[in-house]
Motif scaffolding. Sequence first.
Motif, PDB file in Angstrom:
ATOM      1  N   ASP A   1      51.184  39.972  20.142  1.00 12.31           N
ATOM      2  CA  ASP A   1      52.137  40.481  19.147  1.00 12.31           C
ATOM      3  C   ASP A   1      53.415  39.647  19.029  1.00 12.31           C
ATOM      4  N   SER A   2      53.728  38.837  20.018  1.00 12.11           N
ATOM      5  CA  SER A   2      54.896  37.976  19.830  1.00 12.11           C
ATOM      6  C   SER A   2      54.555  36.498  20.067  1.00 12.11           C
TER       7      SER A   2
ATOM      8  N   ASN B   1      50.916  30.332   4.237  1.00 18.36           N
ATOM      9  CA  ASN B   1      49.798  30.435   5.169  1.00 18.36           C
ATOM     10  C   ASN B   1      48.458  30.580   4.459  1.00 18.36           C
TER      11      ASN B   1
ATOM     12  N   LEU C   1      54.815  33.602  17.668  1.00 16.38           N
ATOM     13  CA  LEU C   1      54.199  33.776  16.340  1.00 16.38           C
ATOM     14  C   LEU C   1      55.163  33.314  15.250  1.00 16.38           C
ATOM     15  N   VAL C   2      56.434  33.627  15.442  1.00 20.03           N
ATOM     16  CA  VAL C   2      57.421  33.247  14.431  1.00 20.03           C
ATOM     17  C   VAL C   2      58.328  32.160  14.999  1.00 20.03           C
TER      18      VAL C   2
ATOM     19  N   HIS D   1      55.361  30.530  10.395  1.00 16.41           N
ATOM     20  CA  HIS D   1      55.455  31.978  10.642  1.00 16.41           C
ATOM     21  C   HIS D   1      54.054  32.561  10.625  1.00 16.41           C
TER      22      HIS D   1
ATOM     23  N   LYS E   1      51.612  36.144  11.319  1.00 17.98           N
ATOM     24  CA  LYS E   1      51.797  37.595  11.304  1.00 17.98           C
ATOM     25  C   LYS E   1      50.528  38.256  11.804  1.00 17.98           C
ATOM     26  N   VAL E   2      50.695  39.253  12.658  1.00 14.96           N
ATOM     27  CA  VAL E   2      49.539  39.975  13.177  1.00 14.96           C
ATOM     28  C   VAL E   2      48.847  40.703  12.019  1.00 14.96           C
TER      29      VAL E   2
ATOM     30  N   GLU F   1      47.089  39.176   9.757  1.00 11.04           N
ATOM     31  CA  GLU F   1      46.924  38.292   8.595  1.00 11.04           C
ATOM     32  C   GLU F   1      46.089  37.062   8.939  1.00 11.04           C
TER      33      GLU F   1
ATOM     34  N   THR G   1      45.294  32.973   8.392  1.00 12.63           N
ATOM     35  CA  THR G   1      45.937  31.711   8.003  1.00 12.63           C
ATOM     36  C   THR G   1      44.982  30.578   8.356  1.00 12.63           C
TER      37      THR G   1
ATOM     38  N   LYS H   1      44.537  42.690  14.622  1.00 10.63           N
ATOM     39  CA  LYS H   1      45.496  43.740  15.006  1.00 10.63           C
ATOM     40  C   LYS H   1      45.159  44.297  16.370  1.00 10.63           C
TER      41      LYS H   1
END
Lengths: 282, 376
Positions: free
Chosen positions: A78-79, A114, A237-238, A244, A246-247, A249, A251, A282
């Motif tokens: 998540d991060s 992305n 993640l960012v 960037h 995102k969980v 999503e 890319t 997720k």
Amino acid sequence: MKFLDRKLVIGLSVFYSLNVTAIVAPSVKGDLSKPSLDETIWATAKEETVTLMAQPMAIPRPAETATAQVKVKAVHNDSWIAFRLSWEDKEKSEAGKLGEFSDAVAVQFPVKDNKSPPPVFMGMKDNPVHIFHWRAQYQIDKEKGKREMKDIYPNMNPDMYPMEFKDEGHLTGLTDEKREIFSHGRAAGNPQSYAKAGVDEIFAEGFGTSSVIKNVEAVAHGEWQKSGWTVVISRPLVREEGSHLKVGEDTFVGFAVWQGGKDEVGSRKSVTMQWTPLSIAK
Amino acid sequence: MAKVKNWQINREMEYPYEEHRPKKQWAIVFDLNKCIACQTCSIACKTTWTSGKGQEYMFWNNVETKPYGSYPLAYDLRVLEQLGAQEWEKQKPYQGKTIFEAAPPNERVVHFHPKDEDWMYPNIGEDDCTKNVPAGDHLELPHDKWFFYLPRTCAHCTYPACLSACPRKAIYKREEDGIVLIDQSRCKGYGECVRACPYKKSMYNPYTRVSEKCVGCYPAVEQGKQPMCVQNCIGKIRVMGFINPPWKAREDNPIDYLVHKKQIALPYYPQLGLEPNIYYVPPIHADRKYLRQMFGPHVDDAIERYKKLKEDTKTQGLLVLMGGTDKIMHSFKVNDRTAFGYDEKGEEVVSSPLVEPLIERPAFDTKVGAIRNNTP
């Protein structure tokens, strides 16, 4: 010549699109801000095999593909997102001496969009890519500090270096900064001439345009065993002003591998011929 | 690939970039008949530029004994070997291929890649003669046993192979003087220039992890002064100046005069196609076949012209000006007894008699009360 190259690339892209694999990064519990090869972190991730071929666009390029595939696993918490990359390389190369090059691997992400990334060949003008570039040589920097000449050539015996005296006598005020003038790359502030953090973060807008970012947040660690390398590259993640993710999503991601023992460096590398889809589950 | 004009091989050739000649082109002429391999040039360069870490074995200027000396090891033979046998008939443009034209599709040039051990013996082969000289032997020109010294800097080529091979475009050729430089802040040390330069004058620094090369002493050149290797040449065998292509050659420009007008100074390995801008007055005593390989098919004519210099006061005058001044000579003039050199503004920077005046002194020096002798 250029036209022919492009035709070849399009042809090969079509060929490779038939073989393309999607990488899924499952969510895991655990600290990814420290690179780890520990199986418990990677157990839930499915290993995908990504096909590489000799970089075909920019000259000089390798005459043949040195690394035909790289095995990839990805996880996130998540991060942070981490990639575990393994490839065959029977010769460990860490560079140092003249004419020696380092084994290396890179992971590349689009920056602006992305969903529709720029050309996989290191992006294009005004549409950059964000690259995380690990080198065995940079890992030594991180673990043991940047190597001095004595480390690279233990038996070399130079008389003295400028402004380095056993007894400085009345010559106080001789600082390392003043001595740096005699090391042109360092005096010019070239990041290549200073100790690396194990992995470089790079922005590029096409071949030959890469420039390293000062504040590296990514971490990496590689281990070599007889058959080849396994390297973990982990990044937030960012990234400020960079890629960037995102969980939940999808890319794209690109890969490149260098075999230093086969004189690969710079544009002499094996690369993915098109973006590999990446799902951050997720 | 663009088509560019290379006057040294007298034809068009392929090069990755368009022809773009600088406003002025840095050049050095060396008279190989006068070089004694004292290495003062090498030391002048080394103390100025390469005394730091990672430069221990780095010589931007070196002097090697030909045919056995070379730095790095056998660089020239290995490049020629890669290129293969090529044809160049006298009076014709070079018929063979340059290193750009012979390159496989994945490379800029045919090359050999020197490794660590190749750089370890900067003065290998020093004073090695091609054969033993037995007692009582005598020599005729050219000698059947021979060697000669070859001092070398970067040639700041019109078509640099290093520049063509750099995938980061970190190498550039200056508009104002044609000096070729590696941007020390952009280079990433891929060593493509080290591979590509056939003269091996790009060198990797393992401490800074970037490549470096001869900078033509540009800070001196910007002030109208000659490079350190030229200023410090005790044999006065070198002169640095600016060369024009033959279609713009000026009779009163020292470099143009020696290279284009008098044609006694030749580029080395012109067949490689880089249009190198260091020029050599070839040694009159060495094997001609070897010299033809190194300087091209016009070397015999150049040597014949050089041997007749005693009838040519103008060239004699120019040669005595060599090593006479630290400043760059943009033009020169010779009258019956004296040669003059001038800077860019036309102001005299040096003058020298063609023949040093002979002064006879009595054998006994009354001032110090001692007998003089001729021991130097």
